[in-house]
Design a protein around this motif. Structure first.
Motif, PDB file in Angstrom:
ATOM      1  N   LEU A   1       0.806  -1.215   0.000  1.00 36.56           N
ATOM      2  CA  LEU A   1       0.000   0.000   0.000  1.00 36.56           C
ATOM      3  C   LEU A   1       0.842   1.268   0.000  1.00 36.56           C
ATOM      4  CD1 LEU A   1      -2.713  -1.098   2.561  1.00 36.56           C
ATOM      5  CD2 LEU A   1      -2.866  -1.095   0.083  1.00 36.56           C
ATOM      6  N   GLY A   2       2.137   1.155  -0.164  1.00 39.88           N
ATOM      7  CA  GLY A   2       3.008   2.322  -0.138  1.00 39.88           C
ATOM      8  C   GLY A   2       2.664   3.350  -1.201  1.00 39.88           C
ATOM      9  N   GLU A   3       2.361   2.897  -2.415  1.00 40.95           N
ATOM     10  CA  GLU A   3       2.018   3.820  -3.491  1.00 40.95           C
ATOM     11  C   GLU A   3       0.696   4.527  -3.214  1.00 40.95           C
ATOM     12  OE1 GLU A   3       2.188   2.088  -7.347  1.00 40.95           O
ATOM     13  OE2 GLU A   3       4.098   1.103  -6.941  1.00 40.95           O
ATOM     14  N   ALA A   4      -0.271   3.811  -2.661  1.00 42.99           N
ATOM     15  CA  ALA A   4      -1.574   4.412  -2.368  1.00 42.99           C
ATOM     16  C   ALA A   4      -1.439   5.491  -1.302  1.00 42.99           C
ATOM     17  CB  ALA A   4      -2.559   3.342  -1.917  1.00 42.99           C
ATOM     18  N   PHE A   5      -0.694   5.210  -0.226  1.00 43.72           N
ATOM     19  CA  PHE A   5      -0.507   6.222   0.817  1.00 43.72           C
ATOM     20  C   PHE A   5       0.302   7.399   0.299  1.00 43.72           C
ATOM     21  CE2 PHE A   5      -1.169   2.539   3.819  1.00 43.72           C
ATOM     22  CZ  PHE A   5      -2.440   2.957   4.192  1.00 43.72           C
ATOM     23  N   GLY A   6       1.254   7.143  -0.576  1.00 42.64           N
ATOM     24  CA  GLY A   6       2.019   8.229  -1.193  1.00 42.64           C
ATOM     25  C   GLY A   6       1.124   9.128  -2.019  1.00 42.64           C
ATOM     26  N   TYR A   7       0.150   8.529  -2.721  1.00 41.40           N
ATOM     27  CA  TYR A   7      -0.784   9.328  -3.511  1.00 41.40           C
ATOM     28  C   TYR A   7      -1.652  10.189  -2.599  1.00 41.40           C
ATOM     29  CZ  TYR A   7      -4.506  10.676  -6.650  1.00 41.40           C
ATOM     30  OH  TYR A   7      -5.405  11.414  -7.359  1.00 41.40           O
ATOM     31  N   PHE A   8      -2.132   9.619  -1.484  1.00 41.95           N
ATOM     32  CA  PHE A   8      -2.930  10.404  -0.544  1.00 41.95           C
ATOM     33  C   PHE A   8      -2.147  11.608  -0.042  1.00 41.95           C
ATOM     34  CE2 PHE A   8      -5.325   6.342   0.661  1.00 41.95           C
ATOM     35  CZ  PHE A   8      -6.298   6.592  -0.281  1.00 41.95           C
ATOM     36  N   LEU A   9      -0.876  11.428   0.250  1.00 44.58           N
ATOM     37  CA  LEU A   9      -0.055  12.533   0.732  1.00 44.58           C
ATOM     38  C   LEU A   9       0.118  13.597  -0.351  1.00 44.58           C
ATOM     39  CD1 LEU A   9       2.692  10.621   2.734  1.00 44.58           C
ATOM     40  CD2 LEU A   9       0.747  11.905   3.629  1.00 44.58           C
TER      41      LEU A   9
END
Length: 62
Positions: free
Chosen positions: A10-18
């Protein structure tokens, strides 16, 4: 096992949220379509989180 682990990264998804909820980078070009897309994404993410919280609340109350 490693294939399953890669699917739940989920690293990419959380990066997108940020990136969506941070201030825009002044060095990158911006236009109306891009601003509109990010606004719609913010609204949909917030609606999803609110619905998730309501569903969890209802699940634990019953």
């Amino acid at each position: 096992m490693s294939r399953l682990k890669n699917q739940f990264n989920l690293g990419e998804a959380f990066g997108y949220f940020l990136r969506v909820f941070s201030k825009p980078d002044p060095s990158k070009p911006s236009n109306f379509n891009l601003k509109t897309m990010h606004t719609i994404n913010k609204i949909s993410i917030l609606m999803f989180l609110v619905c998730l919280i309501v569903m969890l609340y209802r699940a634990f109350i019953r």
